[in-house]
Scaffold this motif. Structure first.
Motif, mmCIF file in Angstrom:
data_model
loop_
_atom_site.group_PDB
_atom_site.id
_atom_site.type_symbol
_atom_site.label_atom_id
_atom_site.label_comp_id
_atom_site.label_asym_id
_atom_site.label_seq_id
_atom_site.Cartn_x
_atom_site.Cartn_y
_atom_site.Cartn_z
ATOM 1 N N TRP A 78 9.234 28.828 60.046
ATOM 2 C CA TRP A 78 8.768 29.625 60.983
ATOM 3 C C TRP A 78 9.395 31.066 61.266
ATOM 4 C CZ3 TRP A 78 10.036 30.084 66.182
ATOM 5 C CH2 TRP A 78 8.955 30.690 66.986
ATOM 6 N N THR A 79 10.720 30.819 61.530
ATOM 7 C CA THR A 79 11.448 31.890 62.145
ATOM 8 C C THR A 79 11.698 33.021 60.835
ATOM 9 O OG1 THR A 79 13.032 30.614 63.317
ATOM 10 C CG2 THR A 79 13.800 32.676 62.611
ATOM 11 N N LEU A 80 11.838 32.831 59.799
ATOM 12 C CA LEU A 80 11.673 33.460 58.581
ATOM 13 C C LEU A 80 10.513 34.337 58.534
ATOM 14 C CD1 LEU A 80 13.212 34.528 56.034
ATOM 15 C CD2 LEU A 80 12.359 32.783 54.788
ATOM 16 N N ALA A 81 9.197 33.538 58.803
ATOM 17 C CA ALA A 81 7.953 34.129 58.476
ATOM 18 C C ALA A 81 7.781 35.120 59.765
ATOM 19 C CB ALA A 81 7.067 33.155 58.495
ATOM 20 N N ALA A 82 8.288 34.910 60.741
ATOM 21 C CA ALA A 82 8.240 35.808 61.965
ATOM 22 C C ALA A 82 8.955 36.991 61.585
ATOM 23 C CB ALA A 82 8.530 35.171 63.428
ATOM 24 N N LEU A 83 10.167 36.718 61.108
ATOM 25 C CA LEU A 83 11.101 37.794 60.966
ATOM 26 C C LEU A 83 10.648 39.044 59.837
ATOM 27 C CD1 LEU A 83 14.618 36.205 60.819
ATOM 28 C CD2 LEU A 83 13.867 37.950 62.459
ATOM 29 N N ARG A 84 9.926 38.493 58.631
ATOM 30 C CA ARG A 84 9.310 39.365 57.958
ATOM 31 C C ARG A 84 8.197 40.098 58.151
ATOM 32 N NH1 ARG A 84 8.885 35.477 52.423
ATOM 33 N NH2 ARG A 84 11.309 35.749 51.844
ATOM 34 N N ARG A 85 7.288 39.639 59.364
ATOM 35 C CA ARG A 85 6.304 40.255 60.105
ATOM 36 C C ARG A 85 6.638 41.215 61.130
ATOM 37 N NH1 ARG A 85 2.113 35.474 61.323
ATOM 38 N NH2 ARG A 85 4.302 34.555 61.787
ATOM 39 N N ARG A 86 8.126 41.208 61.263
ATOM 40 C CA ARG A 86 8.414 42.110 62.438
ATOM 41 C C ARG A 86 8.199 43.433 62.257
ATOM 42 N NH1 ARG A 86 14.872 42.586 64.195
ATOM 43 N NH2 ARG A 86 14.827 42.974 61.746
ATOM 44 N N LYS A 87 7.746 44.147 63.349
ATOM 45 C CA LYS A 87 7.302 45.555 63.290
ATOM 46 C C LYS A 87 8.491 46.462 64.050
ATOM 47 C CE LYS A 87 2.561 44.498 63.362
ATOM 48 N NZ LYS A 87 1.248 44.420 64.099
ATOM 49 N N ALA A 88 7.910 47.339 64.451
ATOM 50 C CA ALA A 88 9.166 48.249 64.689
ATOM 51 C C ALA A 88 9.495 47.910 66.269
ATOM 52 C CB ALA A 88 8.308 49.769 65.190
ATOM 53 N N ASP A 89 9.148 47.349 67.046
ATOM 54 C CA ASP A 89 9.602 46.846 68.403
ATOM 55 C C ASP A 89 10.356 45.449 68.334
ATOM 56 O OD1 ASP A 89 7.211 45.474 67.930
ATOM 57 O OD2 ASP A 89 6.268 45.541 69.753
ATOM 58 N N GLY A 90 10.396 44.829 67.107
ATOM 59 C CA GLY A 90 11.282 43.920 67.126
ATOM 60 C C GLY A 90 10.752 42.376 67.434
ATOM 61 N N LEU A 91 10.888 42.047 68.690
ATOM 62 C CA LEU A 91 10.594 40.782 69.317
ATOM 63 C C LEU A 91 9.104 40.679 69.133
ATOM 64 C CD1 LEU A 91 13.377 40.058 71.684
ATOM 65 C CD2 LEU A 91 13.068 39.199 69.343
ATOM 66 N N ALA A 92 8.325 41.598 69.220
ATOM 67 C CA ALA A 92 6.923 41.524 69.550
ATOM 68 C C ALA A 92 6.105 40.439 68.444
ATOM 69 C CB ALA A 92 6.100 42.772 69.214
ATOM 70 N N THR A 93 6.629 40.219 67.246
ATOM 71 C CA THR A 93 6.021 39.484 66.172
ATOM 72 C C THR A 93 6.555 37.972 66.692
ATOM 73 O OG1 THR A 93 7.866 39.933 65.080
ATOM 74 C CG2 THR A 93 6.107 41.130 64.536
ATOM 75 N N PHE A 94 7.335 37.689 67.467
ATOM 76 C CA PHE A 94 7.953 36.406 67.610
ATOM 77 C C PHE A 94 6.765 35.819 68.699
ATOM 78 C CE2 PHE A 94 12.074 37.233 65.923
ATOM 79 C CZ PHE A 94 12.286 36.175 65.215
ATOM 80 N N THR A 95 6.356 36.435 69.736
ATOM 81 C CA THR A 95 5.377 35.848 70.831
ATOM 82 C C THR A 95 4.187 35.417 70.224
ATOM 83 O OG1 THR A 95 4.606 38.405 71.162
ATOM 84 C CG2 THR A 95 6.523 37.480 72.522
ATOM 85 N N PRO A 96 3.345 36.040 69.327
ATOM 86 C CA PRO A 96 2.093 35.301 69.044
ATOM 87 C C PRO A 96 2.414 34.014 68.311
ATOM 88 C CG PRO A 96 2.019 37.582 68.228
ATOM 89 C CD PRO A 96 3.535 37.320 68.547
ATOM 90 N N PRO A 97 3.343 33.908 67.492
ATOM 91 C CA PRO A 97 3.658 32.454 66.865
ATOM 92 C C PRO A 97 4.143 31.542 67.948
ATOM 93 C CG PRO A 97 4.645 33.881 65.448
ATOM 94 C CD PRO A 97 4.209 34.623 66.617
ATOM 95 N N LEU A 98 5.105 32.045 68.763
ATOM 96 C CA LEU A 98 5.661 31.286 69.676
ATOM 97 C C LEU A 98 4.717 30.855 70.783
ATOM 98 C CD1 LEU A 98 8.049 30.093 70.990
ATOM 99 C CD2 LEU A 98 8.470 32.448 72.105
ATOM 100 N N ARG A 99 3.723 31.678 71.111
ATOM 101 C CA ARG A 99 2.363 31.426 72.075
ATOM 102 C C ARG A 99 1.535 30.269 71.392
ATOM 103 N NH1 ARG A 99 0.432 36.825 73.419
ATOM 104 N NH2 ARG A 99 2.370 36.877 74.638
ATOM 105 N N GLU A 100 1.377 30.546 70.217
ATOM 106 C CA GLU A 100 0.473 29.425 69.459
ATOM 107 C C GLU A 100 1.085 28.202 69.525
ATOM 108 O OE1 GLU A 100 -0.547 30.871 65.616
ATOM 109 O OE2 GLU A 100 -1.448 32.679 66.379
ATOM 110 N N THR A 101 2.404 28.367 69.158
ATOM 111 C CA THR A 101 3.123 26.864 69.096
ATOM 112 C C THR A 101 3.098 26.037 70.512
ATOM 113 O OG1 THR A 101 4.553 27.647 67.275
ATOM 114 C CG2 THR A 101 5.385 25.878 68.469
ATOM 115 N N SER A 102 3.667 26.964 71.201
ATOM 116 C CA SER A 102 3.802 26.514 72.790
ATOM 117 C C SER A 102 2.234 25.919 73.385
ATOM 118 C CB SER A 102 4.551 27.437 73.811
ATOM 119 O OG SER A 102 3.525 28.527 74.046
ATOM 120 N N ALA A 103 1.206 26.514 73.130
ATOM 121 C CA ALA A 103 -0.098 26.062 73.453
ATOM 122 C C ALA A 103 -0.399 24.790 72.732
ATOM 123 C CB ALA A 103 -1.181 27.410 72.922
#
Length: 186
Positions: A78-103
């Motif tokens: 999960w972390t590796l997939a989030a890092l690969r999709r990382r965009k310019a702002d860095g942590l922005a791509t972590f929030t959607p998967p994290l939000r989905e997982t926490s939901a």
């Protein structure tokens, strides 16, 4: 030895005792169904109540090594997939998967808590129904016994007994119907 029949105050005291017992059961259920108490109970039953996060992972790794390894692999992927999709702002791509997982976790926990609350509610209703059934049977038996005593004292012998019983049944039915109508109207 003389047996005295219970009086209406005895029945009232018994009803008050049952009300208090049901009230105590409701309060126990309210306390037991608080999320903090449910989580604490689950942790205690799992044997991890006093463990830190590191201690919990160590405990899980020793007690259940294969599932713990699978969970660790899933988190790493999960972390590796989030890092690969990382965009310019860095942590922005972590929030959607994290939000989905926490939901998903919140939804699962909510479902478990609702199921547990429903189970406790059914237990409470079954206990209350058993108490009410027992009380109603006692009351019915006592009314029947007292009516038989009254009917036996009426002059006229066994020939008039069915007529007297029918009249008493009609009067009791009318009285109960009047009570129920008052409750529904009020």
């Amino acid at each position: 030895m003389t047996l005295t029949a219970p009086t209406s105050s005895d029945y009232e005291a018994e009803a008050n005792r049952l009300r208090a017992q049901i009230g105590a059961t409701v309060e126990d259920l309210r306390f037991s169904l608080r999320p903090a108490n449910l989580a604490s109970e689950a942790a205690t039953r799992a044997g991890i109540a006093d463990l830190s996060w590191g201690g919990a992972f160590d405990f899980a790794g020793k007690r259940h090594p294969v599932p713990t390894a699978i969970i660790g692999l899933g988190i790493a992927l999960w972390t590796l997939a989030a890092l690969r999709r990382r965009k310019a702002d860095g942590l922005a791509t972590f929030t959607p998967p994290l939000r989905e997982t926490s939901a998903s976790l919140v939804e699962s926990a909510t479902r478990v808590l609702r199921d547990r609350a429903e189970l406790k509610r059914r237990e409470f209703v079954n206990a209350a129904q058993a108490q009410i059934t027992t009380g109603a049977a006692r009351f019915s038996d006592e009314v029947e016994r007292r009516l038989e005593n009254v009917i036996d004292r009426v002059p006229g012998g066994p020939e008039v007994r069915p007529l007297i019983e029918a009249a008493i049944q009609i009067a009791l039915s009318a009285a109960l119907e009047g009570l129920f109508l008052k409750r529904t109207a009020g």
